[in-house]
Design a protein around this motif. Sequence first.
Motif, PDB file in Angstrom:
ATOM      1  N   THR A  16       0.813  -1.214   0.000  1.00 20.25           N
ATOM      2  CA  THR A  16       0.000   0.000   0.000  1.00 20.25           C
ATOM      3  C   THR A  16       0.846   1.263   0.000  1.00 20.25           C
ATOM      4  OG1 THR A  16      -0.151  -0.075   2.413  1.00 20.25           O
ATOM      5  CG2 THR A  16      -1.935  -1.101   1.159  1.00 20.25           C
ATOM      6  N   LYS A  17       2.108   1.147   0.395  1.00 22.79           N
ATOM      7  CA  LYS A  17       3.017   2.299   0.378  1.00 22.79           C
ATOM      8  C   LYS A  17       4.125   2.020  -0.624  1.00 22.79           C
ATOM      9  CE  LYS A  17       2.042   3.611   5.061  1.00 22.79           C
ATOM     10  NZ  LYS A  17       2.474   3.819   6.401  1.00 22.79           N
ATOM     11  N   PRO A  18       4.192   2.812  -1.701  1.00 23.28           N
ATOM     12  CA  PRO A  18       5.210   2.536  -2.714  1.00 23.28           C
ATOM     13  C   PRO A  18       6.625   2.750  -2.190  1.00 23.28           C
ATOM     14  CG  PRO A  18       3.980   4.534  -3.252  1.00 23.28           C
ATOM     15  CD  PRO A  18       3.356   3.955  -2.029  1.00 23.28           C
ATOM     16  N   ASP A  19       7.523   1.858  -2.602  1.00 25.19           N
ATOM     17  CA  ASP A  19       8.930   2.036  -2.249  1.00 25.19           C
ATOM     18  C   ASP A  19       9.578   2.988  -3.251  1.00 25.19           C
ATOM     19  OD1 ASP A  19       9.175   0.509  -4.522  1.00 25.19           O
ATOM     20  OD2 ASP A  19      10.155  -1.176  -3.554  1.00 25.19           O
ATOM     21  N   MET A  20      10.865   3.208  -3.125  1.00 21.88           N
ATOM     22  CA  MET A  20      11.568   4.167  -3.982  1.00 21.88           C
ATOM     23  C   MET A  20      11.525   3.756  -5.455  1.00 21.88           C
ATOM     24  SD  MET A  20      12.566   6.669  -2.167  1.00 21.88           S
ATOM     25  CE  MET A  20      13.807   7.456  -3.163  1.00 21.88           C
ATOM     26  N   LYS A  21      11.636   2.456  -5.738  1.00 19.98           N
ATOM     27  CA  LYS A  21      11.624   1.990  -7.125  1.00 19.98           C
ATOM     28  C   LYS A  21      10.275   2.268  -7.776  1.00 19.98           C
ATOM     29  CE  LYS A  21      13.953  -1.796  -5.511  1.00 19.98           C
ATOM     30  NZ  LYS A  21      14.140  -3.206  -5.411  1.00 19.98           N
ATOM     31  N   LEU A  22       9.211   1.943  -7.085  1.00 17.95           N
ATOM     32  CA  LEU A  22       7.875   2.179  -7.627  1.00 17.95           C
ATOM     33  C   LEU A  22       7.599   3.673  -7.754  1.00 17.95           C
ATOM     34  CD1 LEU A  22       5.233   1.043  -8.628  1.00 17.95           C
ATOM     35  CD2 LEU A  22       4.459   0.901  -6.267  1.00 17.95           C
ATOM     36  N   SER A  23       8.043   4.444  -6.787  1.00 17.51           N
ATOM     37  CA  SER A  23       7.853   5.899  -6.849  1.00 17.51           C
ATOM     38  C   SER A  23       8.553   6.493  -8.067  1.00 17.51           C
ATOM     39  CB  SER A  23       8.380   6.563  -5.579  1.00 17.51           C
ATOM     40  OG  SER A  23       7.599   6.193  -4.475  1.00 17.51           O
ATOM     41  N   SER A  24       9.737   5.983  -8.406  1.00 13.03           N
ATOM     42  CA  SER A  24      10.449   6.514  -9.567  1.00 13.03           C
ATOM     43  C   SER A  24       9.724   6.173 -10.869  1.00 13.03           C
ATOM     44  CB  SER A  24      11.893   6.023  -9.596  1.00 13.03           C
ATOM     45  OG  SER A  24      11.947   4.633  -9.797  1.00 13.03           O
ATOM     46  N   VAL A  31       0.456   7.324 -13.982  1.00 16.10           N
ATOM     47  CA  VAL A  31      -0.393   6.171 -13.682  1.00 16.10           C
ATOM     48  C   VAL A  31      -0.383   5.150 -14.807  1.00 16.10           C
ATOM     49  CG1 VAL A  31      -1.883   7.361 -12.042  1.00 16.10           C
ATOM     50  CG2 VAL A  31      -2.469   7.372 -14.447  1.00 16.10           C
ATOM     51  N   SER A  32      -0.101   5.575 -16.029  1.00 22.70           N
ATOM     52  CA  SER A  32      -0.008   4.595 -17.120  1.00 22.70           C
ATOM     53  C   SER A  32       1.187   3.668 -16.892  1.00 22.70           C
ATOM     54  CB  SER A  32       0.076   5.275 -18.480  1.00 22.70           C
ATOM     55  OG  SER A  32       1.240   6.041 -18.590  1.00 22.70           O
ATOM     56  N   GLY A  33       2.256   4.192 -16.301  1.00 24.59           N
ATOM     57  CA  GLY A  33       3.394   3.351 -15.953  1.00 24.59           C
ATOM     58  C   GLY A  33       3.048   2.341 -14.874  1.00 24.59           C
ATOM     59  N   LEU A  34       2.243   2.779 -13.916  1.00 25.43           N
ATOM     60  CA  LEU A  34       1.795   1.863 -12.863  1.00 25.43           C
ATOM     61  C   LEU A  34       0.947   0.749 -13.474  1.00 25.43           C
ATOM     62  CD1 LEU A  34       1.651   1.152  -9.867  1.00 25.43           C
ATOM     63  CD2 LEU A  34      -0.298   2.701  -9.682  1.00 25.43           C
ATOM     64  N   GLY A  35       0.062   1.112 -14.396  1.00 24.91           N
ATOM     65  CA  GLY A  35      -0.755   0.105 -15.075  1.00 24.91           C
ATOM     66  C   GLY A  35       0.092  -0.858 -15.892  1.00 24.91           C
ATOM     67  N   THR A  36       1.100  -0.325 -16.571  1.00 29.50           N
ATOM     68  CA  THR A  36       2.003  -1.169 -17.350  1.00 29.50           C
ATOM     69  C   THR A  36       2.758  -2.125 -16.430  1.00 29.50           C
ATOM     70  OG1 THR A  36       2.276   0.584 -18.993  1.00 29.50           O
ATOM     71  CG2 THR A  36       3.918  -1.164 -18.992  1.00 29.50           C
ATOM     72  N   PHE A  76      10.366   1.182 -21.142  1.00 32.91           N
ATOM     73  CA  PHE A  76       9.783   1.005 -19.812  1.00 32.91           C
ATOM     74  C   PHE A  76      10.391  -0.211 -19.117  1.00 32.91           C
ATOM     75  CE2 PHE A  76       6.790  -0.748 -16.812  1.00 32.91           C
ATOM     76  CZ  PHE A  76       6.439   0.362 -16.060  1.00 32.91           C
ATOM     77  N   ILE A  77      10.494  -1.317 -19.827  1.00 29.00           N
ATOM     78  CA  ILE A  77      11.055  -2.537 -19.229  1.00 29.00           C
ATOM     79  C   ILE A  77      12.514  -2.313 -18.838  1.00 29.00           C
ATOM     80  CG2 ILE A  77      11.729  -4.916 -19.717  1.00 29.00           C
ATOM     81  CD1 ILE A  77       9.095  -5.171 -21.330  1.00 29.00           C
ATOM     82  N   LYS A  78      13.282  -1.692 -19.704  1.00 29.77           N
ATOM     83  CA  LYS A  78      14.689  -1.427 -19.373  1.00 29.77           C
ATOM     84  C   LYS A  78      14.807  -0.516 -18.159  1.00 29.77           C
ATOM     85  CE  LYS A  78      16.605  -2.192 -23.925  1.00 29.77           C
ATOM     86  NZ  LYS A  78      17.213  -1.628 -25.121  1.00 29.77           N
ATOM     87  N   PHE A  79      13.959   0.518 -18.083  1.00 28.62           N
ATOM     88  CA  PHE A  79      13.969   1.417 -16.943  1.00 28.62           C
ATOM     89  C   PHE A  79      13.589   0.663 -15.662  1.00 28.62           C
ATOM     90  CE2 PHE A  79      11.878   4.392 -14.030  1.00 28.62           C
ATOM     91  CZ  PHE A  79      12.867   5.356 -13.905  1.00 28.62           C
ATOM     92  N   SER A  80      12.591  -0.203 -15.758  1.00 23.48           N
ATOM     93  CA  SER A  80      12.098  -0.928 -14.591  1.00 23.48           C
ATOM     94  C   SER A  80      13.120  -1.932 -14.066  1.00 23.48           C
ATOM     95  CB  SER A  80      10.803  -1.662 -14.933  1.00 23.48           C
ATOM     96  OG  SER A  80       9.809  -0.738 -15.307  1.00 23.48           O
ATOM     97  N   ILE A  81      13.858  -2.517 -14.968  1.00 24.28           N
ATOM     98  CA  ILE A  81      14.870  -3.511 -14.547  1.00 24.28           C
ATOM     99  C   ILE A  81      15.989  -2.787 -13.820  1.00 24.28           C
ATOM    100  CG2 ILE A  81      16.623  -5.111 -15.369  1.00 24.28           C
ATOM    101  CD1 ILE A  81      14.654  -5.898 -17.569  1.00 24.28           C
TER     102      ILE A  81
END
Length: 81
Positions: A16-24, A31-36, A76-81
């Motif tokens: 319920t509380k985003p960490d630093m990775k999710l916040s970035s 929100v489209s990134g969150l959905g992805t 997006f995938i490269k950034f997320s990894i």
Amino acid sequence: MARPPKTGLDYFPFDTKPDMKLSSIIRKYGVSGLGTLIGLYQKIYDNGYYIHVDEDFIEDFCLEFGIDDEDYLKVFIKFSI
């Protein structure tokens, strides 16, 4: 009689509380990134704990989730990894 082995998960927890990775990701993609990201989690955890990302996966994912730009997903995938 033994139960057959199960592949994947029926659900995955989401904090319920985003960490630093999710916040970035949210800061950069909104929100489209969150959905992805959640869509990628669904694909990953449906098959176990990883997925093989190739051109077919990129194309199928974009069609399924209504993403018009395949390069967006690759970046997006490269950034997320």
